[in-house]
Design a protein around this motif. Structure first.
Motif, PDB file in Angstrom:
ATOM      1  N   LEU A  20      -7.473   7.254 -64.894  1.00  0.00           N
ATOM      2  CA  LEU A  20      -7.091   8.048 -66.069  1.00  0.00           C
ATOM      3  C   LEU A  20      -5.987   9.046 -65.721  1.00  0.00           C
ATOM      4  O   LEU A  20      -5.095   9.297 -66.529  1.00  0.00           O
ATOM      5  N   GLN A  24      -2.460   9.002 -67.566  1.00  0.00           N
ATOM      6  CA  GLN A  24      -1.925  10.193 -68.233  1.00  0.00           C
ATOM      7  C   GLN A  24      -0.535  10.520 -67.709  1.00  0.00           C
ATOM      8  O   GLN A  24       0.348  10.902 -68.473  1.00  0.00           O
ATOM      9  N   SER A  42      -1.819   6.838 -78.788  1.00  0.00           N
ATOM     10  CA  SER A  42      -2.533   8.037 -78.370  1.00  0.00           C
ATOM     11  C   SER A  42      -1.840   8.694 -77.189  1.00  0.00           C
ATOM     12  O   SER A  42      -1.598   8.052 -76.178  1.00  0.00           O
ATOM     13  N   THR A  44      -3.136  10.830 -75.200  1.00  0.00           N
ATOM     14  CA  THR A  44      -4.111  11.229 -74.192  1.00  0.00           C
ATOM     15  C   THR A  44      -4.806   9.996 -73.629  1.00  0.00           C
ATOM     16  O   THR A  44      -5.319   9.170 -74.367  1.00  0.00           O
ATOM     17  N   SER A  45      -4.839   9.887 -72.296  1.00  0.00           N
ATOM     18  CA  SER A  45      -5.459   8.721 -71.666  1.00  0.00           C
ATOM     19  C   SER A  45      -6.971   8.742 -71.824  1.00  0.00           C
ATOM     20  O   SER A  45      -7.593   9.796 -71.835  1.00  0.00           O
ATOM     21  N   GLY A  46      -7.558   7.566 -71.966  1.00  0.00           N
ATOM     22  CA  GLY A  46      -9.004   7.427 -72.033  1.00  0.00           C
ATOM     23  C   GLY A  46      -9.648   7.852 -73.335  1.00  0.00           C
ATOM     24  O   GLY A  46     -10.867   7.883 -73.436  1.00  0.00           O
ATOM     25  N   THR A  47      -8.853   8.185 -74.354  1.00  0.00           N
ATOM     26  CA  THR A  47      -9.401   8.650 -75.619  1.00  0.00           C
ATOM     27  C   THR A  47      -8.393   8.393 -76.737  1.00  0.00           C
ATOM     28  O   THR A  47      -7.237   8.100 -76.464  1.00  0.00           O
ATOM     29  N   THR A  48      -8.827   8.526 -77.951  1.00  0.00           N
ATOM     30  CA  THR A  48      -7.900   8.430 -79.079  1.00  0.00           C
ATOM     31  C   THR A  48      -7.530   9.818 -79.592  1.00  0.00           C
ATOM     32  O   THR A  48      -6.988   9.950 -80.675  1.00  0.00           O
ATOM     33  N   LEU A  49      -7.809  10.863 -78.777  1.00  0.00           N
ATOM     34  CA  LEU A  49      -7.476  12.230 -79.134  1.00  0.00           C
ATOM     35  C   LEU A  49      -5.989  12.352 -79.423  1.00  0.00           C
ATOM     36  O   LEU A  49      -5.159  11.939 -78.634  1.00  0.00           O
TER      37      LEU A  49
END
Length: 68
Positions: A20, A24, A42, A44-49
């Motif tokens: 991650l 990022q 997205s 942000t890595s690892g999320t859809t934030l």
């Protein structure tokens, strides 16, 4: 499309946090140099934030249109 940016090693030798971190790093480069190019939705890595769904997203994800 799949693009391999770097080889982190054999499967199982790298932990998720490191993956991650590298993802990022590459996302930060992408958005810094190509802010208008939407290769990734997205930031942000690892999320859809930070990803904004279209107004019709929830409508398409319910009822008969839901692929699940």
């Amino acid at each position: 499309m799949l693009v391999i940016l770097e080889d982190l090693g054999k499967t199982g030798t790298i932990d998720k946090n490191y993956m991650l971190l590298r993802e990022q790093f590459n996302l930060d480069l992408l958005f810094k140099f190509y802010p208008l190019l939407t290769l990734n939705n997205s930031p942000t890595s690892g999320t859809t934030l930070g990803y904004k769904h279209s107004p019709g997203f929830s409508k398409n994800r319910s009822g008969n249109l839901n692929p699940m």
